[in-house]
Design an enzyme around this catalytic site. Structure first.
Site, short mmCIF file in Angstrom:
data_model
loop_
_atom_site.label_atom_id
_atom_site.label_comp_id
_atom_site.label_asym_id
_atom_site.label_seq_id
_atom_site.Cartn_x
_atom_site.Cartn_y
_atom_site.Cartn_z
N CYS B 45 0.91 -1.23 0.08
CA CYS B 45 0.09 -0.02 -0.12
C CYS B 45 0.84 1.18 -0.09
O CYS B 45 0.15 2.49 -0.31
CB CYS B 45 -0.61 0.06 1.31
SG CYS B 45 -2.04 -1.29 1.45
N ASP B 47 2.49 2.44 2.67
CA ASP B 47 2.60 2.99 4.15
C ASP B 47 2.52 2.07 5.11
O ASP B 47 1.87 0.80 5.14
CB ASP B 47 1.25 3.88 4.33
CG ASP B 47 1.29 4.97 3.66
OD1 ASP B 47 2.09 5.77 3.91
OD2 ASP B 47 0.16 5.22 2.89
N CYS B 70 4.52 8.54 2.51
CA CYS B 70 4.76 9.70 2.11
C CYS B 70 4.77 10.76 3.31
O CYS B 70 4.69 10.48 4.17
CB CYS B 70 3.54 9.95 1.30
SG CYS B 70 1.89 9.78 2.13
N CYS B 117 -3.71 8.14 5.80
CA CYS B 117 -2.04 8.03 6.08
C CYS B 117 -2.36 8.24 7.69
O CYS B 117 -1.54 7.66 8.46
CB CYS B 117 -1.45 9.00 5.58
SG CYS B 117 -1.21 8.76 3.66
#
Lengths: 393, 139
Positions: B45, B47, B70, B117
């Site tokens: 994914c 993350d 990110c 996130c």
């Protein structure tokens, strides 16, 4: 802070010479080329001159050039124009493309699938080159068009266009190529390439955004997407964008003149950048093909770090790049191009694309590498994925 | 027209925590000082977060983290670490009520597409608390 722009694959600045040449066409030579009076006819004459120049460069006839509003529009016109020819007759048919195309092609293909056409998406090898035997086998009696890009926008892989054209023509089918990224660096002689249609984008060749060309052999009929005042021989209506057309001709003229020398310079610089990254940063992977590659493209995956983080940290140092990470896409899926070449999701997330340009210097590349040598280890320090990668050999 | 702007995709606070993240695990040797550990997300994914907590008298008094992801994922983990430790720690009870929205608020908001996130941060924390409680039970 000085900006180091390494994102020429996204768009380019307009060349000074191009701007200068086209500026008078905004408010001095502003006539509508369709008008009967002198003001209009002057504009028309200049457009014809530009068309002639471009035809010479593309080694085609003037009437084979259609000015459009973008690369995306040219691609849409090439594909949908052929599909609509059939649809208005109540017929359907088959199209072929490949998996690493730009979204302009892929989304258009998906759309015509919804209209009832069949589309084959060819696989590529790990370098991003389309599989020719698959292409050969995919062509059917009812195949209407094959669309395969000249050079890839993300990884810079150059397709064997002449061979592809040969295979397609042996079966008597039509071939369109998206040459948006290739125009500035590779031969765009349409006869030598053997293409039936070819898309060019002003925004990638130091000319205007919102300008494009579709080269189309004169025996091919396309159903127009935009109807109106019969401009471009009825294939693309709308008052001609005179400044953009003048700019396209000038940009192509300069690019043709400087192509060979600039290619040599950029190839050296690109190879230098790749070598330094490989030698000075551990656990990296250069994506694409090291040989059949656009001279300005460097695409690299850094193990254990995520591309958007790299991009934004580079940005803080004045360096502009792009990434195939899902985090910077709207879809939350990493680059379809990198996945098609067999890259893992993890490596696709960690990819960064640098696309060099006419003003890129060795000094800028050195600066970029030196920043990367700080950014990558730091992001790896805070990365939950790095330790496992580092110890796994 | 300003040519060298400061335009940024995220809020100032996200940028601050992304550029200068707080309380990430600098050294593997630190791990032994912590008594709860959680891990969520996966590489596919894009993350993945690890969270270490140090609990004393039902209070989280220190944390460390590692994040692959990110800028917003990094910033939200760093912010969570700050939120937990800024007032000399936080009671487990209260920590368990922290949500992604709380983190997001402190970050000055996140773009809609990035919200997932920040939700990972509080999940990693919950995993770490669960792990701590299990460790306690098992002695």
């Amino acid at each position: 802070m000085k900006t180091i722009y390494l994102d020429h694959g996204s768009t380019t600045p307009v060349r000074k010479e191009v701007l200068k040449e086209s500026l008078p066409y905004f408010s001095k030579i502003y006539g509508n080329p369709s008008s009967f009076h002198t003001t209009g006819l002057i504009a028309k004459k200049e457009i014809n001159k530009a068309r002639k120049k471009i035809a010479k460069i593309l080694n085609c006839e003037e009437e084979e050039i259609i000015f459009t509003g973008s690369g995306t529009e040219s691609i849409n016109l090439a594909i949908k124009g052929i599909a609509l020819n059939e649809l208005v007759k109540g017929k359907k048919g088959h199209f072929i493309t490949q998996k690493t195309e730009h979204d302009a092609v892929l989304e258009t293909m998906k759309w015509i699938e919804k209209l009832g056409f069949e589309v084959t998406y060819l696989n590529v090898d790990e370098k991003g080159i389309v599989k020719l035997d698959e292409l050969k086998n995919a062509i059917r009696d009812d195949t209407l068009l094959v669309s395969i890009m000249y050079a890839n926008n993300e990884i810079g892989t150059i397709q064997p266009i002449k061979k592809i054209a040969q295979i397609i023509h042996e079966k008597g089918k039509l071939f369109h190529t998206d040459a948006c990224q290739a125009t500035e660096y590779l031969s765009i002689n349409t006869k030598k390439l053997g293409v039936d249609m070819m898309t060019i984008n002003g925004s990638k060749i130091y000319s205007y955004k919102g300008s494009g060309i579709l080269f189309k052999k004169k025996n091919i009929k396309l159903t127009p997407l935009i109807h109106g005042g019969h401009q471009e021989r009825g294939t693309r209506s709308g008052t001609e964008n005179t400044p953009a057309i003048i700019a396209l001709a000038k940009a192509l003229e300069i690019s043709e003149k400087e192509k060979k020398k600039e290619n040599e310079r950029l190839t050296k610089l690109r190879n230098y950048m790749i070598k330094r990254i490989e030698n000075e940063i551990e656990k990296v992977k250069i994506n694409g093909d090291k040989k059949n590659r656009l001279p300005n493209n460097v695409n690299v995956s850094f193990y254990g770090v995520e591309g958007e983080s790299i991009l934004l940290r580079l940005n803080e140092e004045g360096i502009r790049a792009s990434t195939g990470s899902a985090c910077s896409s709207q879809s939350l899926e990493p680059s379809h191009v990198l996945l098609a070449t067999g890259l893992t999701h993890e490596l696709a997330h960690g990819s960064i694309r640098f696309t060099l340009g006419k003003n890129t210097t060795k000094k800028e590349i050195d600066y970029t590498i030196n920043k990367l040598k700080k950014i990558i280890p730091f992001l790896r320090t805070i990365s939950s994925a790095w330790k496992k990668i580092k110890t796994k050999r | 027209m300003k040519l060298e702007g400061n335009d940024w995709f995220y809020s100032k606070e996200v940028k601050k925590h992304f550029m200068k993240p707080q309380k990430f695990l600098k050294n593997e040797n630190e791990i032994k000082n912590f008594n709860g550990y959680g891990k969520v997300g996966n590489m596919k994914c894009g993350d993945m977060m690890e969270f270490w907590i140090k609990v004393k008298n039902d209070k989280i008094i220190d944390v460390r983290w590692k994040t692959f992801g990110c800028a917003s994922a990094i910033a939200s983990t760093s912010m969570l670490a700050k939120m937990l430790t800024e007032k000399k720690g936080m009671k487990i009870e209260k920590a368990l009520t922290l949500t992604g929205t709380d983190i997001m608020k402190r970050l000055g908001g996140l773009p809609k597409i990035k919200i997932h996130c920040s939700i990972l941060g509080d999940q990693a924390l919950r995993e770490a608390i669960k792990n701590y409680l299990e460790n306690q039970k098992n002695g």
